[in-house]
Design a protein around this motif. Structure first.
Motif, PDB file in Angstrom:
ATOM      1  N   THR A 109       0.932  -0.970   0.150  1.00 47.59           N
ATOM      2  CA  THR A 109       0.074  -0.013  -0.025  1.00 47.59           C
ATOM      3  C   THR A 109       0.944   1.296   0.146  1.00 47.59           C
ATOM      4  OG1 THR A 109      -1.634  -1.302   1.167  1.00 47.59           O
ATOM      5  CG2 THR A 109      -1.873   1.164   1.212  1.00 47.59           C
ATOM      6  N   ILE A 110       1.942   1.113   0.679  1.00 46.89           N
ATOM      7  CA  ILE A 110       2.897   2.356   0.778  1.00 46.89           C
ATOM      8  C   ILE A 110       3.412   2.560  -0.702  1.00 46.89           C
ATOM      9  CG2 ILE A 110       5.003   3.286   1.442  1.00 46.89           C
ATOM     10  CD1 ILE A 110       4.592   1.742   4.367  1.00 46.89           C
ATOM     11  N   PHE A 111       3.578   1.468  -1.490  1.00 45.75           N
ATOM     12  CA  PHE A 111       4.143   1.881  -2.857  1.00 45.75           C
ATOM     13  C   PHE A 111       3.123   2.328  -3.741  1.00 45.75           C
ATOM     14  CE2 PHE A 111       7.763  -1.287  -1.583  1.00 45.75           C
ATOM     15  CZ  PHE A 111       8.751  -0.505  -2.026  1.00 45.75           C
ATOM     16  N   ILE A 112       1.929   1.716  -3.412  1.00 44.49           N
ATOM     17  CA  ILE A 112       0.806   2.330  -4.340  1.00 44.49           C
ATOM     18  C   ILE A 112       0.507   3.780  -3.917  1.00 44.49           C
ATOM     19  CG2 ILE A 112      -1.742   1.836  -4.597  1.00 44.49           C
ATOM     20  CD1 ILE A 112      -1.343  -0.752  -4.147  1.00 44.49           C
ATOM     21  N   THR A 113       0.658   4.109  -2.792  1.00 49.88           N
ATOM     22  CA  THR A 113       0.370   5.582  -2.259  1.00 49.88           C
ATOM     23  C   THR A 113       1.513   6.355  -2.757  1.00 49.88           C
ATOM     24  OG1 THR A 113      -0.401   4.899  -0.096  1.00 49.88           O
ATOM     25  CG2 THR A 113       0.302   6.981  -0.145  1.00 49.88           C
ATOM     26  N   LEU A 114       2.781   6.024  -2.942  1.00 52.05           N
ATOM     27  CA  LEU A 114       3.852   6.771  -3.695  1.00 52.05           C
ATOM     28  C   LEU A 114       3.675   6.709  -5.083  1.00 52.05           C
ATOM     29  CD1 LEU A 114       7.062   5.328  -1.966  1.00 52.05           C
ATOM     30  CD2 LEU A 114       5.784   7.542  -1.370  1.00 52.05           C
ATOM     31  N   PHE A 117       1.100   9.427  -5.794  1.00 52.41           N
ATOM     32  CA  PHE A 117       1.496  10.692  -5.740  1.00 52.41           C
ATOM     33  C   PHE A 117       2.302  11.116  -7.079  1.00 52.41           C
ATOM     34  CE2 PHE A 117       4.887  13.736  -4.714  1.00 52.41           C
ATOM     35  CZ  PHE A 117       4.198  14.830  -4.322  1.00 52.41           C
ATOM     36  N   PHE A 118       3.040  10.194  -7.536  1.00 50.85           N
ATOM     37  CA  PHE A 118       3.773  10.536  -8.623  1.00 50.85           C
ATOM     38  C   PHE A 118       2.899  10.497  -9.746  1.00 50.85           C
ATOM     39  CE2 PHE A 118       5.695   8.607 -12.512  1.00 50.85           C
ATOM     40  CZ  PHE A 118       6.737   9.290 -12.446  1.00 50.85           C
ATOM     41  N   ASN A 121       1.329  13.982  -9.748  1.00 49.43           N
ATOM     42  CA  ASN A 121       2.557  15.140  -9.889  1.00 49.43           C
ATOM     43  C   ASN A 121       3.167  15.256 -11.286  1.00 49.43           C
ATOM     44  OD1 ASN A 121       3.738  17.313  -8.901  1.00 49.43           O
ATOM     45  ND2 ASN A 121       5.573  15.960  -8.869  1.00 49.43           N
ATOM     46  N   VAL A 122       2.998  14.167 -11.871  1.00 44.80           N
ATOM     47  CA  VAL A 122       3.726  13.799 -13.322  1.00 44.80           C
ATOM     48  C   VAL A 122       2.781  13.634 -14.478  1.00 44.80           C
ATOM     49  CG1 VAL A 122       5.579  12.747 -14.398  1.00 44.80           C
ATOM     50  CG2 VAL A 122       5.969  13.340 -12.219  1.00 44.80           C
ATOM     51  N   ILE A 123       1.960  12.375 -14.209  1.00 45.19           N
ATOM     52  CA  ILE A 123       1.076  12.015 -15.477  1.00 45.19           C
ATOM     53  C   ILE A 123      -0.182  12.719 -15.472  1.00 45.19           C
ATOM     54  CG2 ILE A 123       0.131  10.009 -16.529  1.00 45.19           C
ATOM     55  CD1 ILE A 123       2.360   8.477 -15.296  1.00 45.19           C
ATOM     56  N   THR A 124      -0.837  12.878 -14.298  1.00 47.47           N
ATOM     57  CA  THR A 124      -2.304  13.452 -14.504  1.00 47.47           C
ATOM     58  C   THR A 124      -2.083  14.945 -15.036  1.00 47.47           C
ATOM     59  OG1 THR A 124      -2.878  11.994 -12.595  1.00 47.47           O
ATOM     60  CG2 THR A 124      -4.380  14.109 -13.191  1.00 47.47           C
ATOM     61  N   PRO A 125      -1.123  15.893 -14.480  1.00 47.91           N
ATOM     62  CA  PRO A 125      -1.221  17.136 -15.139  1.00 47.91           C
ATOM     63  C   PRO A 125      -1.427  17.335 -16.734  1.00 47.91           C
ATOM     64  CG  PRO A 125       0.247  17.045 -13.302  1.00 47.91           C
ATOM     65  CD  PRO A 125      -0.171  15.787 -13.614  1.00 47.91           C
ATOM     66  N   SER A 126      -0.438  16.563 -17.267  1.00 53.15           N
ATOM     67  CA  SER A 126      -0.448  16.496 -18.710  1.00 53.15           C
ATOM     68  C   SER A 126      -1.674  15.781 -19.337  1.00 53.15           C
ATOM     69  CB  SER A 126       0.686  15.448 -19.118  1.00 53.15           C
ATOM     70  OG  SER A 126       0.705  15.578 -20.644  1.00 53.15           O
ATOM     71  N   ALA A 127      -2.114  14.897 -18.628  1.00 55.27           N
ATOM     72  CA  ALA A 127      -3.593  14.341 -19.173  1.00 55.27           C
ATOM     73  C   ALA A 127      -4.656  15.118 -18.763  1.00 55.27           C
ATOM     74  CB  ALA A 127      -3.888  12.981 -18.235  1.00 55.27           C
ATOM     75  N   ASN A 128      -4.624  16.041 -17.720  1.00 55.37           N
ATOM     76  CA  ASN A 128      -5.736  16.990 -17.526  1.00 55.37           C
ATOM     77  C   ASN A 128      -5.546  18.099 -18.739  1.00 55.37           C
ATOM     78  OD1 ASN A 128      -7.703  17.163 -15.052  1.00 55.37           O
ATOM     79  ND2 ASN A 128      -5.646  16.330 -14.166  1.00 55.37           N
TER      80      ASN A 128
END
Length: 632
Positions: A109-114, A117-118, A121-128
């Motif tokens: 779950t910690i890996f999924i949380t990180l 967040f990644f 911060n990186v992929i979703t802004p461009s997709a938006n």
């Protein structure tokens, strides 16, 4: 830290369920999101490539929202299955605590949380940004031609088209009527034709309308002002072609128009833009402040007017109202008009400046909220795990039944809190940190509570506990169900039981008469002056001992009589609580005291009825024992 076989087993179970639930949650969120725009996008004639981009960008945007719900559902089902199949009991019996069982899933779950967040911060802004650009372009695209029968179609700019009938196979239109309005009424045209055909040009920027056997009526634009009659022309044709501007291609808008979209920025970009906006709007605010200090909002006075004003102010007992009253009507009107005009100008100026500053504050709030949202949404993955996994261990129900219901309820609560906080913070009613941290602040203690209860083997979700509490509160009870035993090791002591039942018969009758159970209880004795009463406790203990002993009998008459003996509450008819101070507090709180008083009175009436039933059953059992003694 070394991973054991149990850790690998739990990790496999969780990951398989997480992948499955993630795609289900992603699909549900995408369908819910799609319904917001389906009315605006339908009938546009969009190609499969454009639709594929639309769903791809939508999926990338909604993935961070699907992560928490998928973790919640997967952890619930994982530990629910373990509890339902008694595997969780075996794990605890082996000396492994629940937190040790959580260990591999916490790491995952910690890996999924990180990763969440990644992603934000990186992929979703461009997709938006790409999604917003595509969505606006799709909204602005001209609709695809779907000419209906029997009604006017206004999908073509400046044209209303009516078709009486159309042939789907050939595309030919029959009974065509066209109203064209390029400008005003003076430039209107009406076209009637027996048949026609509408086709798109090769470059898809124009429509070619071919008409057969029709007439054209058109008003001629008049250059003479004030003319009542407008000249027109009439044309009869056997075949005519009309070219209409109609762009059916999808052209993307300039992405620079979306530069203020806070969802299309990373945290570093948001921080940089916030600093820039603060500097920009602070400079605007300082300029407004300097204007106010310099008195730029007031009309400047000349030197003569200033001296005249000083002299007038120096006059003792100067009264502006009296001077206004002595002025003439024209002077008064001019003064009032001038004052109102200056006030309106100032209000307009203030509104404009307030709009500028409020827009700046709103943009800064939106950017700050988006930066916080990237952290809270990622943190919700960890919180939802510590809600789902302990709940699964407590409820011990696997599958897609109860876990799905609980997951939906938890996610609805989270969505309501998060959406409410977002709207209130966006409007400035709440502080940004409070609005965006509301859902996290509410669900984090819940996760800690569930984890503590599950680790301590609590019965907080044991339905039998709540059922018993509900039955005690409302005075509900279960009937006795004593059945004949197939194997009896020790026969009942009939002589002793007969003696005890005879004593119970007399004591029950005496208790009923002594305590006047049919009368209303005394309020003073109930709440303020309680005297201990252990007689009914003794009778109930003796009665239960006799019932337990006679349950070993083979005689059907005795068994039927035992089932007629009710389960008696030995204290509910005497007082609401064991503690003296609780009774006093209940009496002071009138609604609670009235409810408890009526409840106790009801228990007294029921106890009277129960004692009569005990006497009747005791008499029947005693008589049957005597019959059995005579037979033997």
């Amino acid at each position: 830290m070394r991973f054991k076989k149990l850790d690998i087993f739990l990790a496999k179970q969780f990951l398989l369920l997480f992948v499955g639930t993630f795609f289900v949650c992603q699909f549900v969120l995408m369908m819910q999101f799609l319904w917001r725009y389906v009315d605006e996008l339908i009938g546009k004639g969009l190609s499969m490539e454009v639709l594929a981009k639309f769903f791809w960008y939508m999926g990338l945007m909604l993935m961070p929202q699907a992560f928490p719900l998928a973790i919640l559902l997967a952890s619930l089902i994982t530990f629910g299955n373990l509890g339902e199949s008694s595997e969780l009991t075996a794990i605890k019996a082996a000396g492994i605590s629940l937190m040790q069982a959580f260990r591999p899933l916490i790491i995952i779950t910690i890996f999924i949380t990180l990763g969440s967040f990644f992603f934000q911060n990186v992929i979703t802004p461009s997709a938006n940004m790409s999604f917003a650009q595509l969505l606006i372009s799709m909204k602005q695209k001209s609709p695809e031609l779907e000419i209906p029968e029997g009604r006017f179609y206004d999908g073509i700019p400046h044209t209303n088209l009516y078709v009486q009938k159309k042939d789907v196979e050939t595309g030919k239109l029959y009974g065509v009527m066209i109203y064209r309005m390029n400008g005003s009424y003076d430039d209107a045209a009406i076209i009637l034709a027996d048949s026609g055909m509408l086709q798109s040009t090769a470059e898809k920027r124009h429509l070619m309308l071919t008409l057969w056997s029709g007439e054209w009526f058109e008003n001629m634009r008049s250059q003479e002002l004030g003319r009542v009659n407008v000249p027109y022309r009439r044309e009869t044709f056997s075949q005519k072609r009309i070219i209409i501007d109609f762009n059916t291609d999808l052209s993307l808008i300039d992405a620079g128009a979306l530069s203020n979209n806070e969802r299309g920025k990373s945290i570093l970009r948001i921080r940089h833009d916030i600093d820039s906006m603060k500097v920009h709007y602070d400079s605007i605010g300082r300029a407004y402040y300097n204007d106010l200090r310099a008195g730029s909002l007031h009309a400047p006075l000349s030197k003569a007017d200033s001296l005249k004003l000083v002299k007038e102010v120096s006059i003792e007992h100067l009264n502006i109202d009296s001077l206004m009253a002595k002025a003439g009507a024209e002077v008064k009107l001019r003064a009032v008009t001038s004052a109102l005009s200056r006030v309106r100008m100032q209000l307009t100026d203030f509104d404009f400046k307030g709009l500028m500053t409020s827009d700046g504050d709103r943009q800064i709030r939106l950017h700050t909220m988006e930066a916080i949202n990237k952290f809270t949404l990622a943190l919700s993955c960890l919180i939802f795990f510590f809600i789902g996994a302990p709940l699964g261990a407590i409820i011990r129900k696997g599958g897609l039944g109860i876990p799905v219901i609980i997951s939906v309820l938890v996610f609805i609560i989270y969505y309501i809190l998060d959406n409410t906080g977002y709207r209130m913070a966006r409007g400035g009613m709440w502080a940004i940190w409070f609005g965006k941290g509301l859902s996290t602040a509410v669900l984090a203690p819940v996760a800690i509570f569930f984890t503590y209860k599950a680790n301590s083997d609590s019965v907080v979700f044991n339905m039998d506990v709540y059922r018993n509490l509900f039955q005690r509160l409302l005075g509900l009870r279960q009937k006795r169900h004593i059945f004949r035993k197939e194997v009896i090791i020790e026969d009942p002591d009939y002589a002793k039981d007969k003696e005890v039942l005879t004593s119970i018969y007399r004591d029950a009758e005496a208790y009923d008469k002594t305590h006047h159970l049919l009368h209303a209880p005394s309020v003073i004795r109930t709440f303020f002056k309680y005297e201990p009463d252990h007689e009914m406790e003794r009778l109930c203990q003796e009665l239960e001992a006799v019932v337990e002993d006679l349950a070993n009998t083979r005689d059907k008459v005795i068994l039927n009589a035992l089932n007629q003996i009710p389960v008696i509450s030995d204290k509910a008819h005497t007082r609401p609580f064991e503690s003296k101070w609780k009774n006093i507090v209940a009496a002071i709180i009138l609604p609670a005291g009235a409810f408890l008083y009526i409840r106790m009175w009801r228990y007294r009436l029921r106890l009277h009825k129960d004692l009569k039933a005990v006497q009747q059953a005791s008499k029947t059992i005693v008589e049957r024992i005597e019959e059995l003694k005579i037979k033997t």
